[in-house]
Structures are given as C-alpha cells and as structure tokens.
Scaffold this motif. Sequence first.
Motif, PDB file in Angstrom:
ATOM      1  N   LEU A   1       0.831  -1.160  -0.055  1.00  0.00           N
ATOM      2  CA  LEU A   1      -0.040  -0.130  -0.222  1.00  0.00           C
ATOM      3  C   LEU A   1       1.031   1.263   0.022  1.00  0.00           C
ATOM      4  O   LEU A   1       0.349   2.415  -0.052  1.00  0.00           O
ATOM      5  CB  LEU A   1      -1.110   0.048   1.263  1.00  0.00           C
ATOM      6  CG  LEU A   1      -1.979  -1.092   1.145  1.00  0.00           C
ATOM      7  CD1 LEU A   1      -2.607  -0.938   2.736  1.00  0.00           C
ATOM      8  CD2 LEU A   1      -3.146  -1.013   0.117  1.00  0.00           C
ATOM      9  N   GLY A   2       2.162   1.026   0.132  1.00  0.00           N
ATOM     10  CA  GLY A   2       3.039   2.231   0.116  1.00  0.00           C
ATOM     11  C   GLY A   2       2.742   3.347  -1.033  1.00  0.00           C
ATOM     12  O   GLY A   2       2.527   4.402  -0.561  1.00  0.00           O
ATOM     13  N   PRO A   3       2.636   2.820  -2.265  1.00  0.00           N
ATOM     14  CA  PRO A   3       2.266   4.064  -3.130  1.00  0.00           C
ATOM     15  C   PRO A   3       0.846   4.741  -2.966  1.00  0.00           C
ATOM     16  O   PRO A   3       0.835   5.864  -3.409  1.00  0.00           O
ATOM     17  CB  PRO A   3       2.330   3.104  -4.619  1.00  0.00           C
ATOM     18  CG  PRO A   3       2.915   1.895  -4.297  1.00  0.00           C
ATOM     19  CD  PRO A   3       2.893   1.607  -2.903  1.00  0.00           C
ATOM     20  N   GLN A   4      -0.197   4.121  -2.713  1.00  0.00           N
ATOM     21  CA  GLN A   4      -1.182   4.679  -2.549  1.00  0.00           C
ATOM     22  C   GLN A   4      -1.234   5.457  -1.311  1.00  0.00           C
ATOM     23  O   GLN A   4      -1.754   6.459  -1.207  1.00  0.00           O
ATOM     24  CB  GLN A   4      -2.348   3.516  -2.043  1.00  0.00           C
ATOM     25  CG  GLN A   4      -2.577   2.461  -3.358  1.00  0.00           C
ATOM     26  CD  GLN A   4      -3.428   1.548  -3.176  1.00  0.00           C
ATOM     27  OE1 GLN A   4      -4.740   1.786  -2.885  1.00  0.00           O
ATOM     28  NE2 GLN A   4      -3.268   0.302  -3.290  1.00  0.00           N
ATOM     29  N   ILE A   5      -0.414   5.171  -0.255  1.00  0.00           N
ATOM     30  CA  ILE A   5      -0.407   6.073   0.788  1.00  0.00           C
ATOM     31  C   ILE A   5       0.377   7.275   0.640  1.00  0.00           C
ATOM     32  O   ILE A   5      -0.169   8.205   1.181  1.00  0.00           O
ATOM     33  CB  ILE A   5       0.388   5.276   1.924  1.00  0.00           C
ATOM     34  CG1 ILE A   5      -0.685   3.933   2.616  1.00  0.00           C
ATOM     35  CG2 ILE A   5       0.698   6.130   3.277  1.00  0.00           C
ATOM     36  CD1 ILE A   5       0.152   3.039   3.768  1.00  0.00           C
ATOM     37  N   LYS A   6       1.495   7.211  -0.216  1.00  0.00           N
ATOM     38  CA  LYS A   6       2.147   8.341  -0.573  1.00  0.00           C
ATOM     39  C   LYS A   6       1.303   9.154  -1.503  1.00  0.00           C
ATOM     40  O   LYS A   6       1.447  10.193  -1.269  1.00  0.00           O
ATOM     41  CB  LYS A   6       3.240   7.913  -1.375  1.00  0.00           C
ATOM     42  CG  LYS A   6       4.541   7.360  -0.570  1.00  0.00           C
ATOM     43  CD  LYS A   6       5.706   7.120  -1.415  1.00  0.00           C
ATOM     44  CE  LYS A   6       6.890   6.345  -0.423  1.00  0.00           C
ATOM     45  NZ  LYS A   6       8.073   6.111  -1.360  1.00  0.00           N
ATOM     46  N   ALA A   7       0.563   8.610  -2.314  1.00  0.00           N
ATOM     47  CA  ALA A   7      -0.571   9.464  -2.958  1.00  0.00           C
ATOM     48  C   ALA A   7      -1.472  10.088  -2.219  1.00  0.00           C
ATOM     49  O   ALA A   7      -1.697  11.580  -2.415  1.00  0.00           O
ATOM     50  CB  ALA A   7      -1.109   8.491  -4.160  1.00  0.00           C
ATOM     51  N   LEU A   8      -1.940   9.578  -1.327  1.00  0.00           N
ATOM     52  CA  LEU A   8      -3.010  10.242  -0.274  1.00  0.00           C
ATOM     53  C   LEU A   8      -2.306  11.263   0.563  1.00  0.00           C
ATOM     54  O   LEU A   8      -2.761  12.439   0.593  1.00  0.00           O
ATOM     55  CB  LEU A   8      -3.585   9.438   0.439  1.00  0.00           C
ATOM     56  CG  LEU A   8      -4.395   8.339   0.106  1.00  0.00           C
ATOM     57  CD1 LEU A   8      -4.903   7.214   1.327  1.00  0.00           C
ATOM     58  CD2 LEU A   8      -5.801   8.979  -0.389  1.00  0.00           C
ATOM     59  N   GLN A   9      -1.065  11.177   0.952  1.00  0.00           N
ATOM     60  CA  GLN A   9      -0.291  12.054   1.492  1.00  0.00           C
ATOM     61  C   GLN A   9      -0.099  13.531   0.974  1.00  0.00           C
ATOM     62  O   GLN A   9       0.094  14.502   1.232  1.00  0.00           O
ATOM     63  CB  GLN A   9       1.060  11.537   2.351  1.00  0.00           C
ATOM     64  CG  GLN A   9       0.780  10.434   3.246  1.00  0.00           C
ATOM     65  CD  GLN A   9       2.044   9.923   3.799  1.00  0.00           C
ATOM     66  OE1 GLN A   9       3.221   9.822   2.972  1.00  0.00           O
ATOM     67  NE2 GLN A   9       2.367   9.052   4.965  1.00  0.00           N
ATOM     68  N   LYS A  10       0.134  13.141  -0.446  1.00  0.00           N
ATOM     69  CA  LYS A  10       0.781  14.251  -1.423  1.00  0.00           C
ATOM     70  C   LYS A  10      -0.794  14.982  -1.707  1.00  0.00           C
ATOM     71  O   LYS A  10      -0.687  16.192  -1.689  1.00  0.00           O
ATOM     72  CB  LYS A  10       1.199  13.689  -2.661  1.00  0.00           C
ATOM     73  CG  LYS A  10       1.521  14.696  -3.669  1.00  0.00           C
ATOM     74  CD  LYS A  10       2.337  14.243  -4.711  1.00  0.00           C
ATOM     75  CE  LYS A  10       2.604  15.000  -5.936  1.00  0.00           C
ATOM     76  NZ  LYS A  10       3.581  14.416  -7.045  1.00  0.00           N
ATOM     77  N   LYS A  11      -1.847  13.996  -1.805  1.00  0.00           N
ATOM     78  CA  LYS A  11      -3.107  14.972  -2.467  1.00  0.00           C
ATOM     79  C   LYS A  11      -3.804  15.707  -1.181  1.00  0.00           C
ATOM     80  O   LYS A  11      -4.202  16.675  -1.428  1.00  0.00           O
ATOM     81  CB  LYS A  11      -4.182  13.825  -2.671  1.00  0.00           C
ATOM     82  CG  LYS A  11      -5.474  14.332  -3.271  1.00  0.00           C
ATOM     83  CD  LYS A  11      -6.296  13.084  -3.651  1.00  0.00           C
ATOM     84  CE  LYS A  11      -7.635  13.586  -4.169  1.00  0.00           C
ATOM     85  NZ  LYS A  11      -8.445  12.508  -4.614  1.00  0.00           N
TER      86      LYS A  11
END
Length: 309
Positions: free
Chosen positions: A64-74
């Motif tokens: 889930l790392g990429p999805q977590i990073k995307a949420l943190q960025k968004k």
Amino acid sequence: MLDIIYYPVSAILWFWHKAFGAVLGPDNGIAWALAVVFLVFTLRLVLLKPAISQIRTARQMQELGPQIKALQKKYAGDRQQQAVEMQKLQKEHGFNPLMGCLPVLVQAPVFLGLFHVLRSFNRTGTGIGQLGMSAEANAATPNYVFSATDVQSFLSARLFGAPISAAITTPESTLDSFAAHGGVPSVTMIAAVAIPLMVIAAVATHFNARASIARQSQEAAANPQSAMMNKLMLWVFPLGVLVGGPFLMIAILLYWVSNNLWTYAQQHLVFARIGREETTAQRTLTERPVAAAPKPGARPNRQKRSRKK
C-alpha cells in the motif's frame, strides 16, 4: 500492578525448571539455563499468531506504500481529511497498523519482568531496585512463585563454572553472597561464559536484521528514514549488545540468544508459508479466466436470452 507480569513470568520459569530439574537435578546450571530458554520459547509460541499478523501487516504496508504516498501528497494541506482517507484505505484492505506493534509491545514488559525476576534471586546489591539484603536473608526469602529452596538452588547453579545470575560487572560485594552456594566466582570465570553469549547474541541480532532488510521492497529500502533504520538494525543494535552485555547477567544473555534464534527460525518459516499462500492465490487468479474461456477452435456457449412475452 507489575505483579501481573512478574508472577506469570516466574510461574513459567518455575515450571520449566521443575521439568528439567527432575531430569538433570534441581541445582544443575544447565537445567536452569534450559528453563530460561524454554521460557522464551513458551512466550514466543504464545505470541506466534500476533507475530504472523505483524509480518502480514508489514507486507501490506509495502504493497500500500504507493497509495499511502499518493494520499499524503493529495491531502498534504488537510491532515484531518488525510487521516479520514487513510482509515478508508486501511478498512478497504483489512489493514490494521496496531497488529504491527503488538508483538513488540507485549515482549517489552515480558523482558523487563524476566529481568526483574532473575535479578530478584540475588537482592544483596545496593543499586537501583536492589534491597541490600544480607546473603543469609536473601537465601531465606522466596522470589514470587519460587520458594526459598528454589532461590538457594538458583544461587548454587553454575553454567560452566559461572553463576547464571552474575554479570561481568557484578560488584565483589554481590559476588561474595555466593560463598555459601558453590563458592565465590571470579570475574574471569563469568567473562568466559558471558563473552561468547554476547558475541552470539550480537551476530544473531545482525543476521536477523539482514534477513528482515532483504525482504523489504526497493521503494521501502530507498526511503531515507528506512535506510537510516536499516543501518541502526544492522550495526548499531548488535554493537549495543556487545557494549551492554557486560552489565547483563548470564541468564539475560541466554534470553537474548534464544530469543534471536527463535526470531531467525520464525522469519524463515513464516515468510516461506506466506510466500506459498501468495503463490497459490496468484495461480488461482491466473487460472480463473483460462478456465472460463472456450477451448481453441470451440464455439463459445452462448445462452439464448428468453424473450419477454
């Protein structure tokens, strides 16, 4: 309050000492050493299910790392919404971050409990947490579930000539309390047993860290925080065992070695099992569309739709 930890830990240690003492003799140092080792194995067996959940959680975090990073960025400017979206993501994938911390949170008080119980076999010291008892009073005082006879047995136990309740830095005044229980041990004799255990514990800590890091994803390993933590695990933690080892009694070093050996075996067995499960699941997903598709050259079986009257 802490008795909730001390009594169960001492009870498990008492059980294994009685079991091995019945075969090797109650004052036998190897019987006491095996009691400590099997105390560790018992506790780790109880924590096996949470430990497997911890490993699964760590693998989920990597996936889930990429999805977590995307949420943190968004939602970088909206921490509240970021937390809401993170909870949704975790719930969607059945991810529970607390399971990753549970085994460590449980092992910490157990280690402290064992340290206290083992240290309480000899309360003649005057340091922090010690009672400064006389050798005679200490030998006649029970230690949680252990009777006064058990305390005397522990003080008499020798592992290759060294008391398992002694450390390299144990003060001479405390070592003198062993005079009536097998004689006063020398620091050289204690070091001859403690130093090999310290080296084994340090090496085992290093290889456990190496095995854990080898299973990290490339993205996780490239993260600056992860890279720093990996260096600490590989070199600083093992060095800490060597630096702190002289202050730990031989029984605690036995705990450390056996705990690391269990961890090393558990990692390989559990990861192998999870790997087989993931391979089977991936094969099932791959074979499903193939089974549903028509064989080469065969007409697809189309069911006629019933017309509405």
